[in-house]
Design an enzyme around this catalytic site. Structure first.
Site, PDB file in Angstrom:
ATOM      1  N   MET A 226       2.040   1.803   9.403  1.00  0.00           N
ATOM      2  CA  MET A 226       2.785   1.314   8.351  1.00  0.00           C
ATOM      3  C   MET A 226       3.074   2.234   6.969  1.00  0.00           C
ATOM      4  O   MET A 226       2.207   2.336   6.272  1.00  0.00           O
ATOM      5  CB  MET A 226       2.462  -0.202   7.860  1.00  0.00           C
ATOM      6  N   PRO A 227       4.280   2.604   6.718  1.00  0.00           N
ATOM      7  CA  PRO A 227       4.372   3.613   5.474  1.00  0.00           C
ATOM      8  C   PRO A 227       4.311   2.700   4.205  1.00  0.00           C
ATOM      9  O   PRO A 227       5.151   1.453   4.287  1.00  0.00           O
ATOM     10  CB  PRO A 227       5.797   4.218   5.863  1.00  0.00           C
ATOM     11  N   PHE A 228       3.919   3.409   3.408  1.00  0.00           N
ATOM     12  CA  PHE A 228       3.713   2.642   2.109  1.00  0.00           C
ATOM     13  C   PHE A 228       3.894   3.704   1.142  1.00  0.00           C
ATOM     14  O   PHE A 228       3.234   4.598   1.008  1.00  0.00           O
ATOM     15  CB  PHE A 228       2.316   2.055   2.208  1.00  0.00           C
TER      16      PHE A 228
END
Length: 63
Positions: A1-3
């Protein structure tokens, strides 16, 4: 999950922050191939007196 965590000097409008979230999210989708539903963006607004630029607060600089 890119954050993505983004720090900005306080004072941007809700519309400006919305645009940042949309554009950063799209950039992460394009760069990582992750689905948009998995992208998270957090904007942290910093008071002007707590943001230093060249040894002076942003508030003192009139930012």
């Amino acid at each position: 999950m890119p954050f993505a965590q983004i720090y900005m000097i306080e004072g941007r409008t809700e519309a400006q922050k919305k645009a940042v979230i949309e554009k950063v999210s799209q950039a992460l989708v394009e760069a990582t191939g992750a689905p948009m539903a998995n992208v998270r963006v957090w904007i942290q607004e910093v008071p002007k007196e707590n943001w230093g630029i060249a040894g002076v607060s942003a508030k003192e600089l009139g930012r």
